[in-house]
Design a protein around this motif. Structure first.
Motif, short mmCIF file in Angstrom:
data_model
loop_
_atom_site.label_atom_id
_atom_site.label_comp_id
_atom_site.label_asym_id
_atom_site.label_seq_id
_atom_site.Cartn_x
_atom_site.Cartn_y
_atom_site.Cartn_z
N PRO A 109 0.81 -1.23 0.00
CA PRO A 109 0.00 0.00 0.00
C PRO A 109 0.84 1.27 0.00
CG PRO A 109 -0.80 -1.55 1.65
CD PRO A 109 0.53 -2.05 1.18
N VAL A 110 2.04 1.20 0.56
CA VAL A 110 2.91 2.37 0.62
C VAL A 110 3.53 2.66 -0.73
CG1 VAL A 110 5.00 3.34 1.67
CG2 VAL A 110 3.43 1.96 3.05
N VAL A 111 3.97 1.60 -1.42
CA VAL A 111 4.70 1.76 -2.68
C VAL A 111 3.77 1.85 -3.89
CG1 VAL A 111 6.37 0.67 -4.23
CG2 VAL A 111 6.73 0.59 -1.76
N ALA A 112 2.80 0.93 -3.95
CA ALA A 112 1.92 0.86 -5.13
C ALA A 112 0.61 1.61 -4.95
CB ALA A 112 1.64 -0.60 -5.48
N GLY A 113 0.30 1.99 -3.72
CA GLY A 113 -0.94 2.69 -3.45
C GLY A 113 -2.07 1.76 -3.08
N GLU A 114 -3.13 2.33 -2.52
CA GLU A 114 -4.25 1.53 -2.05
C GLU A 114 -5.00 0.84 -3.18
OE1 GLU A 114 -7.10 2.83 0.67
OE2 GLU A 114 -5.69 3.73 2.07
N THR A 115 -5.24 1.56 -4.27
CA THR A 115 -6.05 0.99 -5.35
C THR A 115 -5.42 -0.28 -5.91
OG1 THR A 115 -6.88 3.18 -5.95
CG2 THR A 115 -7.09 1.43 -7.59
N SER A 116 -4.13 -0.24 -6.18
CA SER A 116 -3.42 -1.41 -6.70
C SER A 116 -3.43 -2.54 -5.68
CB SER A 116 -1.98 -1.05 -7.06
OG SER A 116 -1.26 -2.18 -7.46
N THR A 117 -3.20 -2.22 -4.41
CA THR A 117 -3.19 -3.25 -3.36
C THR A 117 -4.54 -3.92 -3.24
OG1 THR A 117 -1.53 -1.98 -2.14
CG2 THR A 117 -2.72 -3.68 -0.92
N ARG A 118 -5.60 -3.14 -3.26
CA ARG A 118 -6.95 -3.69 -3.15
C ARG A 118 -7.26 -4.61 -4.33
NH1 ARG A 118 -9.98 -1.16 0.65
NH2 ARG A 118 -8.99 0.64 1.65
N ARG A 119 -6.85 -4.20 -5.52
CA ARG A 119 -7.07 -5.03 -6.71
C ARG A 119 -6.33 -6.36 -6.58
NH1 ARG A 119 -4.59 -2.08 -10.27
NH2 ARG A 119 -6.32 -0.59 -10.41
#
Length: 306
Positions: free
Chosen positions: A207-217
């Protein structure tokens, strides 16, 4: 770096040494190891079986203590971990390191003498995987730390199974794969609501590096991919209908909990966020899935199912 003044006796007590072993994490480790042992075809003497589970627990505790020793400075910078024994100043780092080494080495040695050196070698690999490969190498360097590092927590059922059969076959590898695939959505769900802590100390969690949206996906993708892996014991003939039905329902529920996480854009909002619900269910999921594996084996041994 938080250090201790060795001239002053720190107020460490047995609770602090227990805390170093991460007992809540160890509960799941011990349970999956026990399930692997009980679900395996064959027989193991109850005393030897108990020693195997004890060694898995002690080895996991030793690896956890080494993790806390190495990461004590990082722990001091995160609200979630600041009260652990070393950053809180209740324990000397060197004592924690030596405690971890003693538990790790002792568990491997006893495992080898009691259950064979193949089982002991797997335990040793699992300890090194967590304490060195994950903690020292992967975690501070790559957002894929949890994906690759998930193997560290996947060893217990493999070890339990092989302690009985004394051979590496496809079924224990499948049990390893289940936990390996389960770990990213489980841990990233936690990382979503503690990402500020990780960002503060420079740990490159997804979540820190790729962001929340990417992590959730990715959480949703891994949840979907986990479902057929969880069904593999039945596909391979290593489990019956009790497991098949239960695993299907549990995996559908896991995906169901993952959908609102995958579709959500941020962590703002209600106190009981979808990611927290997923994190809590993911723990129940793994307990129930491996419990079903044992129930299926016991029913088959009793002649209740074919």
């Amino acid at each position: 770096m938080i250090t201790a003044d060795h001239s002053v006796a720190l107020p460490a007590e047995w609770r602090d040494f227990l805390a170093l072993t991460k007992p809540r994490v160890m509960t799941l480790v011990v349970f999956t190891g026990l399930c692997g042992l009980l679900a395996a075809p064959g027989h193991i003497h109850p005393v030897i079986g108990a020693i195997v589970i004890l060694c898995i627990a002690v080895g996991a505790g030793g690896a956890a203590a080494l993790n806390m020793w190495y990461e004590s400075e990082l722990d001091a910078g995160m609200k979630r971990t600041a009260q652990r024994p070393i950053p809180a100043g209740r324990m000397d780092r060197i004592n924690a390191r030596d405690f971890g080494i003693a538990l790790s080495a002792g568990s491997v040695m006893v495992m080898g003498l009691a259950a064979g050196w193949l089982t002991a070698a797997l335990l040793a690999i699992s300890i090194v995987y967590y304490a060195v490969v994950y903690t020292i190498w992967l975690k501070p360097r790559t957002p894929q730390n949890i994906v690759v590092g998930g193997g560290a927590g996947a060893f217990p059922p493999l070890i339990g199974w092989i302690a009985v059969t004394q051979e590496v076959t496809l079924m224990p590898i499948v049990l390893f794969a289940i936990i390996f695939m389960w770990t990213p959505p489980h841990f990233w769900a936690l990382a979503l609501f503690v990402k500020i802590d990780y960002a503060k100390v420079g740990i490159p969690m997804m979540p820190v590096v790729a962001g929340e949206t990417s992590t959730r996906r990715q959480i949703l993708i891994y949840a979907i991919l986990l479902a057929p892996v969880a069904m593999a014991p039945w596909f391979l003939g290593g489990a019956g209908m009790i497991y098949a039905i239960g695993a299907t329902l549990l995996s559908l529920a896991f995906v169901g909990y993952s959908v609102p996480v995958g579709l959500r854009q941020s962590s703002e909002g209600d106190a009981m966020k979808p990611e927290k619900r997923l994190f809590r269910f993911s723990i129940l999921y793994l307990f129930a899935l491996f419990g079903l594996l044992v129930a299926d084996r016991l029913a088959a041994n009793a002649g209740l199912i074919a």
